[in-house]
Design a protein around this motif. Sequence first.
Motif: not given
Length: 145
Positions: A76-79, A90-94, A132-133
Amino acid sequence: MIYLRSYDTYKETLEYDVDTGASRLVSREEVERAGVQRTFGMFTRVGDRFFGVYATPEGPVFFGDDIRVLGRFGVTRGHVELDKATRIHRFALFDDSRLVLSTHYPEREGLGTNPYDTEPEDVDMFAAIAKGTESRQFFENYRRG
């Protein structure tokens, strides 16, 4: 039902139903009067939508309204990406390279307003999640029972 502190507003607390994603804002005073324990985590608002992260025995759960994702280190990672022309982020969580949560939001004000706010994650919860991710310790910090 859990109660989370706001990343942005000292007086706001989010009452969040972890089963349904239903939520409502409550005042800090209301939470204190009720003697309710806040859960380790945080939330922010984008318009009338709520996003955040909270601790569970299995690790962090990231949420956007009724979407919930159990985070896993390395998976899990955020960008966060800034459109320099519009100053919109733009926030995206993968999760496992699949987009599971995203939102657009205006630039957060406050960087440099005091000597402690020197990084985007100091004033922007989405930047804090994205940073954090990258860290195994972040995931361990959100593993609480």
